[in-house]
Design a protein around this motif. Sequence first.
Motif, PDB file in Angstrom:
ATOM      1  N   GLN A  77      19.676  18.458  95.088  1.00 59.27           N
ATOM      2  CA  GLN A  77      20.861  17.656  95.399  1.00 59.27           C
ATOM      3  C   GLN A  77      20.504  16.187  95.168  1.00 59.27           C
ATOM      4  O   GLN A  77      20.064  15.488  96.080  1.00 59.27           O
ATOM      5  CB  GLN A  77      21.318  17.889  96.839  1.00 59.27           C
ATOM      6  CG  GLN A  77      21.744  19.312  97.149  1.00 59.27           C
ATOM      7  CD  GLN A  77      23.010  19.713  96.398  1.00 59.27           C
ATOM      8  OE1 GLN A  77      23.898  18.896  96.165  1.00 59.27           O
ATOM      9  NE2 GLN A  77      23.095  20.988  96.032  1.00 59.27           N
ATOM     10  N   PRO A  79      22.000  12.611  94.156  1.00 60.01           N
ATOM     11  CA  PRO A  79      23.254  11.875  93.964  1.00 60.01           C
ATOM     12  C   PRO A  79      23.238  11.053  92.679  1.00 60.01           C
ATOM     13  O   PRO A  79      22.182  10.865  92.048  1.00 60.01           O
ATOM     14  CB  PRO A  79      23.314  10.958  95.196  1.00 60.01           C
ATOM     15  CG  PRO A  79      22.359  11.543  96.181  1.00 60.01           C
ATOM     16  CD  PRO A  79      21.283  12.196  95.371  1.00 60.01           C
ATOM     17  N   ARG A 106      29.699  17.361  81.612  1.00 64.80           N
ATOM     18  CA  ARG A 106      29.613  18.347  82.694  1.00 64.80           C
ATOM     19  C   ARG A 106      28.926  19.569  82.108  1.00 64.80           C
ATOM     20  O   ARG A 106      29.504  20.263  81.269  1.00 64.80           O
ATOM     21  CB  ARG A 106      31.011  18.707  83.210  1.00 64.80           C
ATOM     22  CG  ARG A 106      31.799  17.526  83.748  1.00 64.80           C
ATOM     23  CD  ARG A 106      33.248  17.898  84.032  1.00 64.80           C
ATOM     24  NE  ARG A 106      33.347  18.927  85.065  1.00 64.80           N
ATOM     25  CZ  ARG A 106      33.362  18.683  86.364  1.00 64.80           C
ATOM     26  NH1 ARG A 106      33.292  17.432  86.805  1.00 64.80           N
ATOM     27  NH2 ARG A 106      33.465  19.662  87.235  1.00 64.80           N
ATOM     28  N   SER A 126      24.142  12.716  87.973  1.00 61.01           N
ATOM     29  CA  SER A 126      23.748  13.452  89.168  1.00 61.01           C
ATOM     30  C   SER A 126      23.254  14.822  88.754  1.00 61.01           C
ATOM     31  O   SER A 126      23.585  15.320  87.671  1.00 61.01           O
ATOM     32  CB  SER A 126      24.925  13.589  90.136  1.00 61.01           C
ATOM     33  OG  SER A 126      25.960  14.373  89.546  1.00 61.01           O
ATOM     34  N   GLN A 128      22.576  18.781  90.598  1.00 58.41           N
ATOM     35  CA  GLN A 128      22.778  19.598  91.788  1.00 58.41           C
ATOM     36  C   GLN A 128      22.584  21.067  91.467  1.00 58.41           C
ATOM     37  O   GLN A 128      22.941  21.527  90.373  1.00 58.41           O
ATOM     38  CB  GLN A 128      24.202  19.421  92.321  1.00 58.41           C
ATOM     39  CG  GLN A 128      24.576  18.036  92.784  1.00 58.41           C
ATOM     40  CD  GLN A 128      26.041  18.007  93.171  1.00 58.41           C
ATOM     41  OE1 GLN A 128      26.911  17.895  92.326  1.00 58.41           O
ATOM     42  NE2 GLN A 128      26.307  18.138  94.469  1.00 58.41           N
ATOM     43  N   THR A 306      30.857   5.478  86.039  1.00 53.34           N
ATOM     44  CA  THR A 306      31.108   6.311  87.211  1.00 53.34           C
ATOM     45  C   THR A 306      30.844   7.772  86.891  1.00 53.34           C
ATOM     46  O   THR A 306      31.235   8.261  85.833  1.00 53.34           O
ATOM     47  CB  THR A 306      32.571   6.159  87.673  1.00 53.34           C
ATOM     48  OG1 THR A 306      32.827   4.790  87.974  1.00 53.34           O
ATOM     49  CG2 THR A 306      32.850   7.011  88.906  1.00 53.34           C
ATOM     50  N   GLY A 309      33.618  13.459  89.516  1.00 61.10           N
ATOM     51  CA  GLY A 309      33.463  14.833  89.965  1.00 61.10           C
ATOM     52  C   GLY A 309      32.393  15.029  91.018  1.00 61.10           C
ATOM     53  O   GLY A 309      32.298  16.108  91.609  1.00 61.10           O
ATOM     54  N   TYR A 310      31.571  13.994  91.266  1.00 58.98           N
ATOM     55  CA  TYR A 310      30.553  14.118  92.304  1.00 58.98           C
ATOM     56  C   TYR A 310      31.166  13.741  93.644  1.00 58.98           C
ATOM     57  O   TYR A 310      31.798  12.683  93.778  1.00 58.98           O
ATOM     58  CB  TYR A 310      29.350  13.231  92.009  1.00 58.98           C
ATOM     59  CG  TYR A 310      28.258  13.354  93.057  1.00 58.98           C
ATOM     60  CD1 TYR A 310      27.318  14.369  92.972  1.00 58.98           C
ATOM     61  CD2 TYR A 310      28.214  12.486  94.142  1.00 58.98           C
ATOM     62  CE1 TYR A 310      26.338  14.510  93.945  1.00 58.98           C
ATOM     63  CE2 TYR A 310      27.238  12.619  95.112  1.00 58.98           C
ATOM     64  CZ  TYR A 310      26.303  13.633  95.017  1.00 58.98           C
ATOM     65  OH  TYR A 310      25.346  13.771  95.977  1.00 58.98           O
ATOM     66  N   GLU A 311      30.952  14.569  94.647  1.00 61.46           N
ATOM     67  CA  GLU A 311      31.481  14.304  95.974  1.00 61.46           C
ATOM     68  C   GLU A 311      30.388  13.691  96.840  1.00 61.46           C
ATOM     69  O   GLU A 311      29.439  14.361  97.216  1.00 61.46           O
ATOM     70  CB  GLU A 311      32.008  15.589  96.609  1.00 61.46           C
ATOM     71  CG  GLU A 311      33.171  16.210  95.849  1.00 61.46           C
ATOM     72  CD  GLU A 311      33.688  17.469  96.519  1.00 61.46           C
ATOM     73  OE1 GLU A 311      33.172  17.812  97.606  1.00 61.46           O
ATOM     74  OE2 GLU A 311      34.587  18.112  95.944  1.00 61.46           O
ATOM     75  N   GLY A 312      30.536  12.411  97.121  1.00 64.81           N
ATOM     76  CA  GLY A 312      29.551  11.727  97.935  1.00 64.81           C
ATOM     77  C   GLY A 312      29.159  10.397  97.316  1.00 64.81           C
ATOM     78  O   GLY A 312      29.494  10.096  96.170  1.00 64.81           O
TER      79      GLY A 312
END
Length: 334
Positions: A77, A79, A106, A126, A128, A306, A309-312
């Motif tokens: 994970q 960020p 993506r 990011s 994940q 930016t 689609g990344y949450e956080g």
Amino acid sequence: MSNTDIRPPEQTVCTGPPTGPAEPDIELLEPREVPLGGPRAMLVGRSLPNRDRRMVGAWCFVDFYGPADITGKPGMQVPPHPHTGLQTVSWLLAGEVWHLDSLGSRQLVRPGELNLMTAGAGIAHSEQSPPGHSGTLHGIQLWVAQPERDRNGPAHFDHHAALPTLTEPAGSITVLMGELAGAVSPARTYTPLVGADIRLGAGGRLTVPLEPGFEHAVLATGGPLSAEGHTVPPGAMLYLGRGRRGVRLEAEAPAGALLVGGVPFEDPLVMWWNFVARTHEEIVEARAQWEAERTSNGGGGARFGTVAGYEGPALPAPALPTTPLRPRPRYRSR
């Protein structure tokens, strides 16, 4: 992959081959443990940059992780974070990782597939473990420094699901980047180099051909392995020097290795956090721009962009050292 370790070994300047005592032909580079994605995240073993040797060709960063049991755990994970002046090379041996970047890419990467991101002047991404991920995560993350003529160029992302593979009775060789024994990878490169995944069966004996103009190293990725008669523990890297036309690998049980090599990198090089630059001032500027973009109301900006689609929140940059980053040699003589 973000370098979340901010200890002094990452605050380096590489200035080409040393002019003092000769470098050793054989050198075992033991990894050190660092957290990936934060202090409570999974640990990885970092063999480059090492205390004395900071590069092998243009390869300037090697993290090895797993095999880790991530059943019921978040897994990887990391960020959104920035990069400059390098390529990130993602290679999985088990599991899967979801890549998002500020170009809009993506991509889910799986074992045997190559994710190659070129930062140039700047990019953010990011990484994940996806929801419903496999129970095991095992892989390698590497950086390749871009030369002066390309390091401020445009960012790119490339995914290669098919790579050339050489099959021998003793095992197989998959060419990730560059060329080996006539097999040429489709991956984009900026300096003469090679990267290859090697698998040995039980009792395997394999001599891998090398380009004598390169320096090379072998990273052990699993199973008992010896290179040129030297035992290489998993996660450790054996530097092989320059001028070799081949390296002899042996394994009593099934084993794996990653070969990296290239023309010794001549450009002066400063590494700090996730930035590869040439001066302390460039590092200061990149950090300031990342922090300004990260904390802006809309998020993102002209340089790093930016990660949609990344949450956080994005990863904040660590504080700079209190003294300017000082030049250090590419290889530090003991």
